[in-house]
Design a protein around this motif. Structure first.
Motif, PDB file in Angstrom:
ATOM      1  N   PRO A  40       0.833  -1.201   0.000  1.00  0.00           N
ATOM      2  CA  PRO A  40       0.000   0.000   0.000  1.00  0.00           C
ATOM      3  C   PRO A  40       0.867   1.250   0.000  1.00  0.00           C
ATOM      4  CG  PRO A  40       0.087  -0.961   2.195  1.00  0.00           C
ATOM      5  CD  PRO A  40       0.770  -1.934   1.281  1.00  0.00           C
ATOM      6  N   SER A  41       0.309   2.314  -0.559  1.00  0.00           N
ATOM      7  CA  SER A  41       1.024   3.582  -0.544  1.00  0.00           C
ATOM      8  C   SER A  41       1.016   4.146   0.872  1.00  0.00           C
ATOM      9  CB  SER A  41       0.355   4.567  -1.501  1.00  0.00           C
ATOM     10  OG  SER A  41      -0.939   4.913  -1.026  1.00  0.00           O
ATOM     11  N   ALA A  42       1.818   5.173   1.074  1.00  0.00           N
ATOM     12  CA  ALA A  42       1.867   5.814   2.395  1.00  0.00           C
ATOM     13  C   ALA A  42       0.508   6.386   2.770  1.00  0.00           C
ATOM     14  CB  ALA A  42       2.934   6.912   2.403  1.00  0.00           C
ATOM     15  N   ASN A  43      -0.198   6.961   1.774  1.00  0.00           N
ATOM     16  CA  ASN A  43      -1.528   7.528   2.032  1.00  0.00           C
ATOM     17  C   ASN A  43      -2.533   6.439   2.394  1.00  0.00           C
ATOM     18  OD1 ASN A  43      -0.695  10.165   1.598  1.00  0.00           O
ATOM     19  ND2 ASN A  43      -1.280  10.168  -0.563  1.00  0.00           N
ATOM     20  N   GLU A  44      -2.458   5.310   1.676  1.00  0.00           N
ATOM     21  CA  GLU A  44      -3.382   4.201   1.963  1.00  0.00           C
ATOM     22  C   GLU A  44      -3.140   3.643   3.358  1.00  0.00           C
ATOM     23  OE1 GLU A  44      -4.206   2.288  -2.469  1.00  0.00           O
ATOM     24  OE2 GLU A  44      -2.373   1.753  -1.374  1.00  0.00           O
ATOM     25  N   LEU A  45      -1.874   3.504   3.731  1.00  0.00           N
ATOM     26  CA  LEU A  45      -1.561   2.992   5.059  1.00  0.00           C
ATOM     27  C   LEU A  45      -2.026   3.962   6.141  1.00  0.00           C
ATOM     28  CD1 LEU A  45      -0.262   0.809   6.789  1.00  0.00           C
ATOM     29  CD2 LEU A  45       1.923   2.015   6.558  1.00  0.00           C
ATOM     30  N   GLN A  46      -1.829   5.262   5.914  1.00  0.00           N
ATOM     31  CA  GLN A  46      -2.261   6.277   6.880  1.00  0.00           C
ATOM     32  C   GLN A  46      -3.781   6.263   7.036  1.00  0.00           C
ATOM     33  OE1 GLN A  46      -0.268   8.413   8.863  1.00  0.00           O
ATOM     34  NE2 GLN A  46      -2.262   8.565   9.849  1.00  0.00           N
ATOM     35  N   GLN A  47      -4.485   6.116   5.898  1.00  0.00           N
ATOM     36  CA  GLN A  47      -5.943   6.069   5.954  1.00  0.00           C
ATOM     37  C   GLN A  47      -6.421   4.836   6.715  1.00  0.00           C
ATOM     38  OE1 GLN A  47      -8.196   8.506   4.596  1.00  0.00           O
ATOM     39  NE2 GLN A  47      -9.458   7.330   6.023  1.00  0.00           N
ATOM     40  N   ALA A  48      -5.737   3.707   6.491  1.00  0.00           N
ATOM     41  CA  ALA A  48      -6.097   2.487   7.212  1.00  0.00           C
ATOM     42  C   ALA A  48      -5.865   2.656   8.719  1.00  0.00           C
ATOM     43  CB  ALA A  48      -5.280   1.309   6.681  1.00  0.00           C
ATOM     44  N   GLN A  49      -4.788   3.327   9.089  1.00  0.00           N
ATOM     45  CA  GLN A  49      -4.512   3.573  10.504  1.00  0.00           C
ATOM     46  C   GLN A  49      -5.556   4.501  11.116  1.00  0.00           C
ATOM     47  OE1 GLN A  49      -0.526   5.094  10.103  1.00  0.00           O
ATOM     48  NE2 GLN A  49       0.442   3.080  10.364  1.00  0.00           N
ATOM     49  N   ASP A  50      -5.936   5.549  10.369  1.00  0.00           N
ATOM     50  CA  ASP A  50      -6.948   6.490  10.862  1.00  0.00           C
ATOM     51  C   ASP A  50      -8.296   5.788  11.040  1.00  0.00           C
ATOM     52  OD1 ASP A  50      -5.054   8.484  10.811  1.00  0.00           O
ATOM     53  OD2 ASP A  50      -5.735   9.349   8.906  1.00  0.00           O
ATOM     54  N   ASN A  51      -8.685   4.984  10.047  1.00  0.00           N
ATOM     55  CA  ASN A  51      -9.962   4.274  10.129  1.00  0.00           C
ATOM     56  C   ASN A  51      -9.978   3.319  11.311  1.00  0.00           C
ATOM     57  OD1 ASN A  51     -10.821   5.580   7.803  1.00  0.00           O
ATOM     58  ND2 ASN A  51     -10.347   3.863   6.442  1.00  0.00           N
ATOM     59  N   ASN A  52      -8.847   2.642  11.541  1.00  0.00           N
ATOM     60  CA  ASN A  52      -8.779   1.696  12.643  1.00  0.00           C
ATOM     61  C   ASN A  52      -8.851   2.402  13.989  1.00  0.00           C
ATOM     62  OD1 ASN A  52      -6.634  -0.152  14.514  1.00  0.00           O
ATOM     63  ND2 ASN A  52      -8.235  -1.249  13.418  1.00  0.00           N
ATOM     64  N   ARG A  53      -8.137   3.523  14.092  1.00  0.00           N
ATOM     65  CA  ARG A  53      -8.173   4.285  15.341  1.00  0.00           C
ATOM     66  C   ARG A  53      -9.591   4.799  15.629  1.00  0.00           C
ATOM     67  NH1 ARG A  53      -4.401   7.218  14.236  1.00  0.00           N
ATOM     68  NH2 ARG A  53      -5.500   8.979  13.310  1.00  0.00           N
ATOM     69  N   ASN A  54     -10.273   5.300  14.607  1.00  0.00           N
ATOM     70  CA  ASN A  54     -11.637   5.803  14.784  1.00  0.00           C
ATOM     71  C   ASN A  54     -12.589   4.689  15.211  1.00  0.00           C
ATOM     72  OD1 ASN A  54     -10.840   8.381  14.054  1.00  0.00           O
ATOM     73  ND2 ASN A  54     -11.401   8.129  11.903  1.00  0.00           N
ATOM     74  N   ALA A  55     -12.434   3.520  14.575  1.00  0.00           N
ATOM     75  CA  ALA A  55     -13.309   2.394  14.914  1.00  0.00           C
ATOM     76  C   ALA A  55     -13.106   1.957  16.362  1.00  0.00           C
ATOM     77  CB  ALA A  55     -13.056   1.226  13.957  1.00  0.00           C
ATOM     78  N   ASN A  56     -11.852   1.865  16.789  1.00  0.00           N
ATOM     79  CA  ASN A  56     -11.588   1.430  18.167  1.00  0.00           C
ATOM     80  C   ASN A  56     -11.991   2.484  19.191  1.00  0.00           C
ATOM     81  OD1 ASN A  56     -10.121  -1.325  18.396  1.00  0.00           O
ATOM     82  ND2 ASN A  56      -9.180  -0.385  16.608  1.00  0.00           N
ATOM     83  N   ASN A  57     -11.846   3.754  18.854  1.00  0.00           N
ATOM     84  CA  ASN A  57     -12.328   4.811  19.748  1.00  0.00           C
ATOM     85  C   ASN A  57     -13.845   4.732  19.902  1.00  0.00           C
ATOM     86  OD1 ASN A  57      -9.773   5.839  20.205  1.00  0.00           O
ATOM     87  ND2 ASN A  57      -9.936   7.443  18.651  1.00  0.00           N
ATOM     88  N   SER A  58     -14.534   4.445  18.784  1.00  0.00           N
ATOM     89  CA  SER A  58     -15.997   4.379  18.814  1.00  0.00           C
ATOM     90  C   SER A  58     -16.490   3.213  19.659  1.00  0.00           C
ATOM     91  CB  SER A  58     -16.550   4.250  17.385  1.00  0.00           C
ATOM     92  OG  SER A  58     -16.266   5.412  16.630  1.00  0.00           O
TER      93      SER A  58
END
Length: 330
Positions: free
Chosen positions: A244-262
């Motif tokens: 994955p590109s750096a942007n794709e990896l960052q987006q995956a990290q952001d989505n995961n963090r948001n899901a776990n916070n929720s």
């Protein structure tokens, strides 16, 4: 003389007051048939919300929420062994709540399950969710103990039916998961191609599904997806791993963090009694998620493995969020 009359009247009033205090409370109408009706309405509201949420978040768009909602209206709801129960802090009614799914609905849900959950059976899925709950399944009947206060007569001006937590919240979500496969659409879009539900089941149940070379390329891909592989046919060389590109990896990290916070916030804000009922089930879900996402990560290496694990964790966490949200439905 007047004083004597006044004294007698006062003593009489006190005596009547004492008698009124000693008068036992009216017995609860635990067999009130409107209780089953009210429970069915609560189930319909909770399952409707959960089914619509699942349909909206299902990336495959396999589910027709309206089919599930229609099935809920056909549930048979009854109370067995209803009686007054004074074991708690106040007198309430207790009974066994029985919910029976219509025979044709139950049969179709079982048949459709592998479409929605590859290589799984409905009974196994439900047994995993029963752990730590007070819900039991016998055939197509779901049962759990229930404590409640029947609605008082309208003339009394008091409130409606009161159900002790966790009430029907946990049962409604187990029922939602039982009915989700019934909601599989009659026409499915798989890998960009339309297939009937009958064709999809044939791809899963037909021995040819294990031999993609006997199918057309499009059907072979559909078969692989439905059987949980989602890979090219066996006679096609696998595609080269693309990191994955750096942007794709960052987006995956952001989505995961948001899901776990929720999910953490949802868990903290849950009613204490409901959270206690779900504690064992939640721990088992965490273990399953870690195991499944480790398997997903093993399909890649380096950054690709991290990316696959994040995607798996986010997807399963969002599914669990949809499941848990219903326990906050009033």
């Amino acid at each position: 003389m007047n004083y004597r009359i006044l004294l007698a009247a006062t003593l009489g009033a006190l005596a009547l007051g004492a008698c009124s205090k000693d008068k036992p409370a009216a017995a609860l109408n635990c067999s009130d048939p409107t209780v089953a009706i009210a429970v069915q309405q609560q189930l319909q509201q909770a399952i409707t919300q959960s089914a619509r949420q699942f349909a909206q978040t299902d990336s495959r768009q396999f589910i027709d929420a309206d089919k599930i909602i229609a099935a809920v209206s056909q549930l048979s709801v009854s109370l067995a062994d209803a009686k007054e129960d004074s074991s708690g802090s106040k007198a309430m009614c207790s009974a066994q709540l029985n919910i029976t799914v219509a025979a044709d609905t139950w049969q179709q849900a079982q048949a459709n399950t592998p479409i929605l959950y590859p290589q799984q059976q409905l009974s196994a899925i439900l047994q995993g969710q029963l752990a730590g709950s007070n819900v039991h399944i016998n055939g197509s009947t779901f049962s759990q103990p229930l404590r409640y206060l029947p609605a008082a007569p309208a003339a009394s001006g008091t409130g409606a039916l009161e159900i002790e937590a966790p009430g029907v919240a946990q049962l409604s979500h187990i029922l939602t998961n039982a009915l989700l496969p019934y909601g599989v659409k009659d026409t499915l879009i798989i890998n960009g191609k339309p297939y009937s539900r009958t064709e999809a089941l044939a791809f899963i149940n037909n021995p040819n599904a294990a031999h993609p070379e006997t199918l057309s390329p499009e059907a072979a891909m559909a078969s692989a997806i439905l059987n949980g592989a989602g890979l090219p046919p066996q006679d096609t060389p696998p595609a080269q791993e693309v990191a994955p590109s750096a942007n794709e990896l960052q987006q995956a990290q952001d989505n995961n963090r948001n899901a776990n916070n929720s999910i953490n916030q949802l868990w903290r804000n849950m009613d204490d009694m409901v959270r206690g009922e779900l504690q064992n089930e939640q721990q088992q879900w965490v273990s399953r998620k870690e195991r499944q996402c480790s398997e997903a990560a093993a399909k890649g290496s380096g950054v690709q493995a991290d990316y696959l694990r994040l995607q798996c964790d986010t997807r399963l966490t969002n599914e669990r969020i949809n499941y848990l949200r219903g326990f906050s439905v009033p």
